[in-house]
Design a protein around this motif. Sequence first.
Motif, short mmCIF file in Angstrom:
data_model
loop_
_atom_site.label_atom_id
_atom_site.label_comp_id
_atom_site.label_asym_id
_atom_site.label_seq_id
_atom_site.Cartn_x
_atom_site.Cartn_y
_atom_site.Cartn_z
N SER A 1 0.80 -1.23 0.00
CA SER A 1 0.00 0.00 0.00
C SER A 1 0.83 1.27 0.00
CB SER A 1 -0.93 0.02 1.22
OG SER A 1 -1.95 -0.93 1.10
N ALA A 2 2.13 1.15 0.24
CA ALA A 2 2.97 2.34 0.42
C ALA A 2 3.17 3.09 -0.90
CB ALA A 2 4.32 1.94 1.00
N ILE A 3 3.01 4.39 -0.84
CA ILE A 3 3.14 5.27 -2.01
C ILE A 3 4.31 6.21 -1.76
CG2 ILE A 3 1.96 6.89 -3.54
CD1 ILE A 3 0.58 4.14 -3.30
N ALA A 4 5.38 6.09 -2.55
CA ALA A 4 6.60 6.85 -2.27
C ALA A 4 6.43 8.36 -2.43
CB ALA A 4 7.75 6.33 -3.13
N PRO A 5 6.05 8.85 -3.63
CA PRO A 5 5.98 10.32 -3.80
C PRO A 5 4.62 10.90 -3.43
CG PRO A 5 5.68 9.25 -5.92
CD PRO A 5 5.78 8.15 -4.90
N TYR A 6 4.07 10.44 -2.31
CA TYR A 6 2.69 10.78 -1.94
C TYR A 6 2.45 12.26 -1.81
CZ TYR A 6 4.61 11.35 2.78
OH TYR A 6 5.36 11.77 3.85
N ARG A 7 3.45 12.99 -1.32
CA ARG A 7 3.19 14.41 -1.03
C ARG A 7 2.96 15.21 -2.31
NH1 ARG A 7 9.23 15.45 0.93
NH2 ARG A 7 10.00 16.90 -0.65
N LEU A 8 3.54 14.76 -3.43
CA LEU A 8 3.30 15.44 -4.71
C LEU A 8 2.00 14.98 -5.35
CD1 LEU A 8 6.87 15.45 -6.29
CD2 LEU A 8 5.73 17.24 -4.97
N LEU A 9 1.49 13.84 -4.94
CA LEU A 9 0.23 13.34 -5.51
C LEU A 9 -0.99 13.90 -4.81
CD1 LEU A 9 1.15 9.56 -6.00
CD2 LEU A 9 1.20 11.40 -7.70
N LEU A 10 -0.82 14.42 -3.59
CA LEU A 10 -1.97 14.92 -2.85
C LEU A 10 -2.66 16.07 -3.59
CD1 LEU A 10 -0.78 14.72 0.86
CD2 LEU A 10 -2.76 13.59 -0.16
N GLU A 11 -1.89 16.86 -4.33
CA GLU A 11 -2.49 17.95 -5.10
C GLU A 11 -3.48 17.42 -6.13
OE1 GLU A 11 -1.12 21.47 -8.26
OE2 GLU A 11 0.39 20.43 -7.02
N HIS A 12 -3.23 16.22 -6.63
CA HIS A 12 -4.04 15.66 -7.71
C HIS A 12 -5.06 14.64 -7.21
CE1 HIS A 12 -0.99 17.58 -10.21
NE2 HIS A 12 -0.08 16.94 -9.49
N LEU A 13 -4.69 13.81 -6.25
CA LEU A 13 -5.59 12.78 -5.74
C LEU A 13 -6.22 13.17 -4.41
CD1 LEU A 13 -3.47 9.58 -6.50
CD2 LEU A 13 -5.20 10.68 -7.92
N GLY A 14 -5.66 14.16 -3.75
CA GLY A 14 -6.16 14.57 -2.45
C GLY A 14 -7.62 14.97 -2.41
N PRO A 15 -8.13 15.68 -3.43
CA PRO A 15 -9.54 16.10 -3.37
C PRO A 15 -10.52 14.94 -3.24
CG PRO A 15 -8.37 17.38 -5.02
CD PRO A 15 -7.42 16.32 -4.55
N ALA A 16 -10.12 13.74 -3.65
CA ALA A 16 -11.02 12.58 -3.56
C ALA A 16 -10.99 11.92 -2.19
CB ALA A 16 -10.66 11.56 -4.64
N VAL A 17 -10.06 12.31 -1.33
CA VAL A 17 -9.95 11.71 0.00
C VAL A 17 -11.10 12.19 0.87
CG1 VAL A 17 -8.55 11.57 2.09
CG2 VAL A 17 -7.45 11.50 -0.16
N THR A 18 -11.77 11.24 1.52
CA THR A 18 -12.88 11.60 2.41
C THR A 18 -12.59 11.27 3.87
OG1 THR A 18 -13.93 9.47 1.98
CG2 THR A 18 -14.62 11.34 0.61
N ARG A 19 -11.62 10.35 4.10
CA ARG A 19 -11.26 10.00 5.47
C ARG A 19 -9.75 9.78 5.56
NH1 ARG A 19 -15.75 6.40 8.76
NH2 ARG A 19 -17.52 7.74 8.26
N VAL A 20 -9.22 10.10 6.74
CA VAL A 20 -7.80 9.89 7.01
C VAL A 20 -7.65 9.19 8.35
CG1 VAL A 20 -5.56 10.98 7.37
CG2 VAL A 20 -7.15 11.98 5.73
N VAL A 21 -6.82 8.16 8.35
CA VAL A 21 -6.42 7.51 9.59
C VAL A 21 -4.94 7.79 9.79
CG1 VAL A 21 -6.01 5.30 10.73
CG2 VAL A 21 -8.14 5.68 9.46
N THR A 22 -4.58 8.34 10.94
CA THR A 22 -3.20 8.70 11.22
C THR A 22 -2.62 7.82 12.32
OG1 THR A 22 -3.54 11.00 10.55
CG2 THR A 22 -1.64 10.54 11.95
N PHE A 23 -1.43 7.27 12.02
CA PHE A 23 -0.61 6.60 13.01
C PHE A 23 0.62 7.47 13.25
CE2 PHE A 23 -3.06 3.24 11.15
CZ PHE A 23 -3.19 2.24 12.11
N GLY A 24 1.06 7.60 14.47
CA GLY A 24 2.25 8.39 14.75
C GLY A 24 2.00 9.87 14.56
N ARG A 25 3.10 10.59 14.40
CA ARG A 25 3.04 12.06 14.34
C ARG A 25 3.61 12.58 13.03
NH1 ARG A 25 6.58 16.32 17.98
NH2 ARG A 25 5.48 18.22 17.34
#
Length: 601
Positions: free
Chosen positions: A298-322
């Motif tokens: 499930s790990a996505i390496a360049p995730y921070r650059l993809l959030l601009e494009h795929l982020g709008p479709a995110v409806t929920r976030v689960v966070t582990f750690g800080r």
Amino acid sequence: MTAAEPFLPSLDSATAAARAVAALVAAGVTDVVVAPGSRSAPLAYALADAEAAGRVTLHVRTDERSGAFTALGLALGGQRPAAIATTSGTAVGELLPAVMEANHAAVPLVVVSADRPEELRGTGANQTTVQPDLFGVHVRTSLDVAAGEDPGAAIADALHAALGRPVGGRATRPAGPVHLNLAFRDPLVPQGGSPVVTGSAGTAGAAGTFGDRAPDPVLDGAAERAEATSAPSSVSPPADDAGHRSARSDRAGGSVDPGRTTVVVAGHGAGDIAAVFAAHLDLPLLAEPSSNARFGSSAIAPYRLLLEHLGPAVTRVVTFGRPTLSRPVTALLARSDVEHALYVPEPVAWFEAGRRIERIIDTLPELIDFAGRGADGWLRRWREAGAAADASIQSLLADEEHITGLHVADAVWEHTDGNLVLGSSNPIRDVDLVAATDWHPLEVFANRGLAGIDGTISTATGVALAAGIPTRVLLGDLTFLHDVGGLLIGTGEPQPDLHIVVLNDGGGGIFGLLEHGAGTTTARYGAAMERLFGTPHTVDVAALAAAYGLRYEHASTLDELDTAMERPIRGRSILEVRTERRTLRDLHARIRRTVADVTVF
């Protein structure tokens, strides 16, 4: 004293110190960093006796600040409390940066400071100040033991406070640093026979280790990394436990949940469980390097650059750690249209109760129910975008004329099979952008409690010494120079196997990537910005290596970089890689554009 109270004779300093050391050893402390001083001499002699008996390992440091960060690293690398012992006065104040980091990162750093007896405090006696409660809110407990008193009980109590749990119990508060201030009267040198130090590391009364999550029946069977990288369907909760149902279970009215567009964010200290959780539910995993969860299907390496494009479709976030590294992730977590849950199975040190706006969940069944299984094609969409983005970044980097920090980050991650320590600022963010998800160092460490650049060499030294594991540290030139005193290890002291990779761009590169490097800012404050934020320098790293007796080499090409990385890590050495700071902002802008070009749906 009443008639019912027994008379307790005052202990001489040597005996009190011996009992203090015995209590530390009995509580599980195996490593103590010692800074020299006269008032702490009783502790030094008692520790020397304990080391001679094989009960503890000492690490002598002349700089208390560096010593404290070394102890911090020993605690991190050994997953057990580590101590720093100092004399009185400013020596104690030098420990504050490491104590602050340990507080926010929940590391059981044990500060043992020597002090003057009560009759000399406040009299103007030499090297005497107010040491009790010196660290304020940054320690879990602060105990002042009067001269002549037996410190054993106080130390036992402090060690349990350092681990955040009562004897034999579960954590009731975050682990963290503690302060033991021990007063000693003259004579400070043992008289006659040496007091006997009893107890041994890990014996009765041991406080234990820290950093381990409590067992959970839902995912414990899938906690191995090898299983996390296999098909997510190979992991399933018990079918006969309704409380542990997966998100694909039938819901009210007999309908089947079609899946959700949830993402899992793994911040610093998240651990393996985040990767297992994401793979189990077919959810994209956005994992920082020091999460120790950056692997699996499930790990996505360049995730921070993809959030601009795929982020709008995110409806929920689960966070582990800080999470601490990425502004796109911070923006995602701040969105009012996204439901957010933070998994906190035990008390943590990095936020205060009631100060977070997201839903706090402390059990995995509830977290699974909140996250839901990923909608059809959701994880595939992220994986395909991630693969395309990663390929475009690697292609761009391959065409670069000169070596960059991203090249170095990629090589460091790929070639490290022992422990890896990442310095703050750009190096850890470079790794976050390019580190592959099909390979992972043994364990990744970083001082993300307060995310400062202080003490990184010393922390890495402690990590390497804790278990004798070859360790590599990647850090920028300013981070290196800030803790260059950490290179000083005295003759005959335990030496780590430590490879120090210095990414040298002649100043503070991260500010050029922030708003300070924007054209509107540089047009008005260009010279001032370079002086105040860029902080340029021309320090000769090779000369510093020679001065401290470390092996040195320089890499200016990818072949030289790979060759240097492939050598076994034995003893201490420095690899310097010089890069261009002035082209950094343009490089990252081109990377964002090329990722945007291939992220098409």
